[in-house]
Design a protein around this motif. Sequence first.
Motif, PDB file in Angstrom:
ATOM      1  N   LEU A 146       0.842  -1.192   0.000  1.00 47.81           N
ATOM      2  CA  LEU A 146       0.000   0.000   0.000  1.00 47.81           C
ATOM      3  C   LEU A 146       0.885   1.254   0.000  1.00 47.81           C
ATOM      4  CD1 LEU A 146      -2.750  -0.945   2.634  1.00 47.81           C
ATOM      5  CD2 LEU A 146      -2.906  -1.054   0.139  1.00 47.81           C
ATOM      6  N   PRO A 147       0.347   2.398  -0.450  1.00 45.92           N
ATOM      7  CA  PRO A 147       1.116   3.645  -0.384  1.00 45.92           C
ATOM      8  C   PRO A 147       1.515   3.957   1.064  1.00 45.92           C
ATOM      9  CG  PRO A 147      -0.854   3.917  -1.737  1.00 45.92           C
ATOM     10  CD  PRO A 147      -0.984   2.591  -1.072  1.00 45.92           C
ATOM     11  N   THR A 148       2.616   4.654   1.246  1.00 46.83           N
ATOM     12  CA  THR A 148       3.061   4.995   2.595  1.00 46.83           C
ATOM     13  C   THR A 148       2.047   5.873   3.322  1.00 46.83           C
ATOM     14  OG1 THR A 148       4.295   6.869   1.684  1.00 46.83           O
ATOM     15  CG2 THR A 148       5.497   4.800   2.004  1.00 46.83           C
ATOM     16  N   SER A 149       1.215   6.572   2.548  1.00 49.24           N
ATOM     17  CA  SER A 149       0.196   7.439   3.143  1.00 49.24           C
ATOM     18  C   SER A 149      -1.077   6.685   3.521  1.00 49.24           C
ATOM     19  CB  SER A 149      -0.170   8.560   2.169  1.00 49.24           C
ATOM     20  OG  SER A 149      -0.688   8.012   0.952  1.00 49.24           O
ATOM     21  N   ALA A 150      -1.141   5.392   3.201  1.00 48.58           N
ATOM     22  CA  ALA A 150      -2.358   4.610   3.474  1.00 48.58           C
ATOM     23  C   ALA A 150      -2.646   4.563   4.969  1.00 48.58           C
ATOM     24  CB  ALA A 150      -2.218   3.205   2.918  1.00 48.58           C
ATOM     25  N   LYS A 151      -3.926   4.550   5.288  1.00 47.17           N
ATOM     26  CA  LYS A 151      -4.370   4.485   6.678  1.00 47.17           C
ATOM     27  C   LYS A 151      -4.823   3.064   6.984  1.00 47.17           C
ATOM     28  CE  LYS A 151      -7.680   6.676   9.859  1.00 47.17           C
ATOM     29  NZ  LYS A 151      -8.804   7.662   9.948  1.00 47.17           N
ATOM     30  N   LEU A 152      -4.237   2.431   7.993  1.00 49.11           N
ATOM     31  CA  LEU A 152      -4.611   1.083   8.401  1.00 49.11           C
ATOM     32  C   LEU A 152      -5.439   1.178   9.679  1.00 49.11           C
ATOM     33  CD1 LEU A 152      -1.234  -0.818   7.821  1.00 49.11           C
ATOM     34  CD2 LEU A 152      -3.114  -0.431   6.216  1.00 49.11           C
ATOM     35  N   VAL A 153      -6.644   0.633   9.624  1.00 50.82           N
ATOM     36  CA  VAL A 153      -7.563   0.719  10.762  1.00 50.82           C
ATOM     37  C   VAL A 153      -7.919  -0.691  11.222  1.00 50.82           C
ATOM     38  CG1 VAL A 153      -9.790   1.560  11.585  1.00 50.82           C
ATOM     39  CG2 VAL A 153      -8.515   2.875   9.876  1.00 50.82           C
ATOM     40  N   GLU A 154      -7.461  -1.069  12.398  1.00 51.71           N
ATOM     41  CA  GLU A 154      -7.810  -2.372  12.957  1.00 51.71           C
ATOM     42  C   GLU A 154      -9.004  -2.226  13.890  1.00 51.71           C
ATOM     43  OE1 GLU A 154      -5.330  -6.009  14.812  1.00 51.71           O
ATOM     44  OE2 GLU A 154      -5.416  -4.254  16.113  1.00 51.71           O
ATOM     45  N   VAL A 155     -10.016  -3.071  13.657  1.00 48.50           N
ATOM     46  CA  VAL A 155     -11.180  -3.108  14.543  1.00 48.50           C
ATOM     47  C   VAL A 155     -10.928  -4.192  15.586  1.00 48.50           C
ATOM     48  CG1 VAL A 155     -13.673  -3.408  14.702  1.00 48.50           C
ATOM     49  CG2 VAL A 155     -12.668  -2.404  12.629  1.00 48.50           C
ATOM     50  N   LYS A 156     -10.679  -3.791  16.797  1.00 49.73           N
ATOM     51  CA  LYS A 156     -10.385  -4.750  17.862  1.00 49.73           C
ATOM     52  C   LYS A 156     -11.585  -5.675  18.088  1.00 49.73           C
ATOM     53  CE  LYS A 156      -6.297  -3.105  18.992  1.00 49.73           C
ATOM     54  NZ  LYS A 156      -5.055  -3.892  18.786  1.00 49.73           N
ATOM     55  N   GLY A 157     -11.365  -6.966  17.910  1.00 47.17           N
ATOM     56  CA  GLY A 157     -12.428  -7.942  18.097  1.00 47.17           C
ATOM     57  C   GLY A 157     -13.328  -8.120  16.895  1.00 47.17           C
ATOM     58  N   GLY A 158     -13.107  -7.344  15.843  1.00 47.24           N
ATOM     59  CA  GLY A 158     -13.942  -7.441  14.641  1.00 47.24           C
ATOM     60  C   GLY A 158     -13.602  -8.654  13.801  1.00 47.24           C
ATOM     61  N   ASN A 159     -14.548  -9.101  12.986  1.00 52.23           N
ATOM     62  CA  ASN A 159     -14.301 -10.261  12.118  1.00 52.23           C
ATOM     63  C   ASN A 159     -14.645  -9.936  10.671  1.00 52.23           C
ATOM     64  OD1 ASN A 159     -17.097 -10.323  12.064  1.00 52.23           O
ATOM     65  ND2 ASN A 159     -17.296 -12.359  12.984  1.00 52.23           N
ATOM     66  N   HIS A 160     -14.696 -10.953   9.835  1.00 55.53           N
ATOM     67  CA  HIS A 160     -14.956 -10.784   8.403  1.00 55.53           C
ATOM     68  C   HIS A 160     -16.453 -10.598   8.128  1.00 55.53           C
ATOM     69  CE1 HIS A 160     -13.045 -11.123   4.426  1.00 55.53           C
ATOM     70  NE2 HIS A 160     -14.170 -11.673   3.995  1.00 55.53           N
ATOM     71  N   THR A 161     -17.271 -11.335   8.840  1.00 50.51           N
ATOM     72  CA  THR A 161     -18.716 -11.350   8.587  1.00 50.51           C
ATOM     73  C   THR A 161     -19.372 -10.025   8.906  1.00 50.51           C
ATOM     74  OG1 THR A 161     -18.714 -13.709   9.147  1.00 50.51           O
ATOM     75  CG2 THR A 161     -20.853 -12.603   9.058  1.00 50.51           C
ATOM     76  N   GLN A 162     -18.941  -9.366   9.965  1.00 47.27           N
ATOM     77  CA  GLN A 162     -19.598  -8.149  10.437  1.00 47.27           C
ATOM     78  C   GLN A 162     -19.257  -6.910   9.613  1.00 47.27           C
ATOM     79  OE1 GLN A 162     -20.443  -9.116  15.170  1.00 47.27           O
ATOM     80  NE2 GLN A 162     -18.905  -7.597  14.638  1.00 47.27           N
TER      81      GLN A 162
END
Length: 309
Positions: A257-273
Amino acid sequence: TTYFFKKYHKILSNFLQPQHSLRSLHFLHFFTNQATMASKIATLFALFKTAEGITDATQVMKAAKDNKVVKAAMTSSDSVKVFTHRRLFGKVGRSLFIGFEPLGDDAKGVGYILYPGALCEAEAYAPIARDMADKGYHVAILTPPMSVAITDLLFNLTAEVLDHWKNNVVSKWVVGGHSLGGVVASMRLGKDEDKMIKGLILIASYPNDDMSKVDAKVVSIYGSNDTVMQAKYPDGVHPNEKLQIEGKDKPTLSDVLPTSAKLVEVKGGNHTQCSYVDGLQGGDTAADCSFEYQMDIIKAETLLMLSSI
């Protein structure tokens, strides 16, 4: 055509398991750009025959039944027009996309094309689209044949959306998608005919190729409990073994990804939701966060992207 789709839907769903999706993407990307229509059809039959029996079938993930949020999102109002655009004159034939058009003077002139996850009904993403339309953004959810976003490489539904809202109605676009839909969305960036596309939203997804040099805004949203995504990124390594990045023997998501890309982790989140579907998607793990919590983050990040274009 109906017979063909019914007969080979199960086989195609087998082929779209995580371990086979990249092979099918490379294959379709090649023949949609190089082959004649006759050879495309012949190769499709060969593809389905090759895929037969590879894995157990995956059921289509249907939009949650009797979900009031989904029903409300699919209903037009004084401020948003909801419609299904079809093949002939927009009125007849199979559906190409579900449109969410803001009415009045509040339209921003920015649009969002959303590619559903493989074998997920388009309506399952309607609440995301409707929230953006309520805030003045044009949104289209593609309705690809057999509910498989990779068919956009063959039928180019994206072009149908761009053409529908042309003449400066929408001058800038963001593309995005869930799972395999995000992979296909990433393939639209950098194309000469898609110069209006300025941003990419990856929802539990990844780019098929190296996008580190792409001049576009990118946000990647993923859940910590997403075992479908983890199957595609074992040990965090990109699944495309042929992908070569200088100085990186085993590139990760952030590497492509570009160095400017924003990575957002959803704690406890899954694929279905990531959409409003019934049940738990095959290969996924139960979430440790509420559906509302995960969906609120997806909607908020989507809005931030659209408002920044």
